[in-house]
Design a protein around this motif. Structure first.
Motif, PDB file in Angstrom:
ATOM      1  N   ARG A  36       0.839  -1.205   0.000  1.00 47.73           N
ATOM      2  CA  ARG A  36       0.000   0.000   0.000  1.00 47.73           C
ATOM      3  C   ARG A  36       0.871   1.251   0.000  1.00 47.73           C
ATOM      4  NH1 ARG A  36      -4.092  -1.538  -2.245  1.00 47.73           N
ATOM      5  NH2 ARG A  36      -4.844   0.550  -1.785  1.00 47.73           N
ATOM      6  N   ARG A  37       0.239   2.370  -0.373  1.00 51.93           N
ATOM      7  CA  ARG A  37       0.931   3.660  -0.354  1.00 51.93           C
ATOM      8  C   ARG A  37       0.845   4.261   1.047  1.00 51.93           C
ATOM      9  NH1 ARG A  37      -1.296   7.722  -4.223  1.00 51.93           N
ATOM     10  NH2 ARG A  37      -3.257   7.023  -3.355  1.00 51.93           N
ATOM     11  N   VAL A  38       1.881   5.032   1.379  1.00 50.32           N
ATOM     12  CA  VAL A  38       1.902   5.675   2.689  1.00 50.32           C
ATOM     13  C   VAL A  38       2.417   7.099   2.538  1.00 50.32           C
ATOM     14  CG1 VAL A  38       4.192   4.733   3.235  1.00 50.32           C
ATOM     15  CG2 VAL A  38       2.679   5.474   5.089  1.00 50.32           C
ATOM     16  N   TYR A  39       1.756   8.020   3.226  1.00 47.18           N
ATOM     17  CA  TYR A  39       2.250   9.389   3.354  1.00 47.18           C
ATOM     18  C   TYR A  39       2.605   9.565   4.823  1.00 47.18           C
ATOM     19  CZ  TYR A  39       2.463  14.393   3.864  1.00 47.18           C
ATOM     20  OH  TYR A  39       2.887  15.661   4.175  1.00 47.18           O
ATOM     21  N   ALA A  40       3.853   9.904   5.104  1.00 44.66           N
ATOM     22  CA  ALA A  40       4.315  10.060   6.483  1.00 44.66           C
ATOM     23  C   ALA A  40       4.870  11.464   6.688  1.00 44.66           C
ATOM     24  CB  ALA A  40       5.385   9.032   6.793  1.00 44.66           C
ATOM     25  N   ALA A  41       4.543  12.049   7.831  1.00 46.49           N
ATOM     26  CA  ALA A  41       5.033  13.390   8.143  1.00 46.49           C
ATOM     27  C   ALA A  41       5.295  13.505   9.644  1.00 46.49           C
ATOM     28  CB  ALA A  41       4.026  14.440   7.716  1.00 46.49           C
ATOM     29  N   THR A  42       6.343  14.234   9.971  1.00 48.32           N
ATOM     30  CA  THR A  42       6.629  14.530  11.367  1.00 48.32           C
ATOM     31  C   THR A  42       5.718  15.678  11.795  1.00 48.32           C
ATOM     32  OG1 THR A  42       8.913  13.845  11.084  1.00 48.32           O
ATOM     33  CG2 THR A  42       8.424  15.220  12.996  1.00 48.32           C
ATOM     34  N   VAL A  43       4.853  15.404  12.770  1.00 46.85           N
ATOM     35  CA  VAL A  43       3.841  16.375  13.189  1.00 46.85           C
ATOM     36  C   VAL A  43       3.704  16.323  14.706  1.00 46.85           C
ATOM     37  CG1 VAL A  43       1.394  17.008  13.050  1.00 46.85           C
ATOM     38  CG2 VAL A  43       2.549  16.116  11.037  1.00 46.85           C
ATOM     39  N   ASP A  44       3.627  17.493  15.316  1.00 45.19           N
ATOM     40  CA  ASP A  44       3.270  17.604  16.724  1.00 45.19           C
ATOM     41  C   ASP A  44       1.791  17.968  16.756  1.00 45.19           C
ATOM     42  OD1 ASP A  44       2.785  18.302  19.357  1.00 45.19           O
ATOM     43  OD2 ASP A  44       4.704  19.345  19.605  1.00 45.19           O
ATOM     44  N   VAL A  45       0.933  17.029  17.140  1.00 43.91           N
ATOM     45  CA  VAL A  45      -0.512  17.249  17.062  1.00 43.91           C
ATOM     46  C   VAL A  45      -1.003  18.309  18.048  1.00 43.91           C
ATOM     47  CG1 VAL A  45      -0.985  14.974  16.110  1.00 43.91           C
ATOM     48  CG2 VAL A  45      -1.079  15.314  18.599  1.00 43.91           C
ATOM     49  N   ARG A  46      -0.130  18.802  18.911  1.00 45.67           N
ATOM     50  CA  ARG A  46      -0.504  19.910  19.803  1.00 45.67           C
ATOM     51  C   ARG A  46      -0.513  21.236  19.049  1.00 45.67           C
ATOM     52  NH1 ARG A  46       3.978  18.708  24.201  1.00 45.67           N
ATOM     53  NH2 ARG A  46       5.089  18.655  22.238  1.00 45.67           N
ATOM     54  N   GLU A  47       0.036  21.235  17.831  1.00 45.74           N
ATOM     55  CA  GLU A  47       0.108  22.454  17.028  1.00 45.74           C
ATOM     56  C   GLU A  47      -0.915  22.379  15.890  1.00 45.74           C
ATOM     57  OE1 GLU A  47       4.105  23.423  15.913  1.00 45.74           O
ATOM     58  OE2 GLU A  47       4.870  22.774  17.863  1.00 45.74           O
TER      59      GLU A  47
END
Length: 75
Positions: A43-54
């Protein structure tokens, strides 16, 4: 999928991929193993470094995920 670097988030992302879903994942930590598991499921994947508090970071992640996949669906 938030919290995708390990634990329940990583397991859920991998399971969704095994059931046929392309997956967008984010975390503050390295998600290399999760990305690999999704790709190994074909499957395809999009990954990102994210701080969900922002809020702006989350908005950017969602916008980019939508641009990558064109929709948010669970098969």
């Amino acid at each position: 999928m938030t919290g995708a670097a390990r634990g329940i988030g990583a397991a859920t992302a991998a399971a969704l991929a095994r059931f046929g879903a392309d997956v967008a994942v984010c975390d503050r930590e390295d998600m290399g193993a999760t990305v690999k598991a999704v790709e190994e499921a074909g499957r395809r994947v999009y990954a990102a470094t994210v701080d969900v508090r922002e809020e702006d970071a989350v908005r950017t992640f969602l916008t980019a995920s939508y641009a990558e996949f064109g929709a948010f669906d669970v098969p």
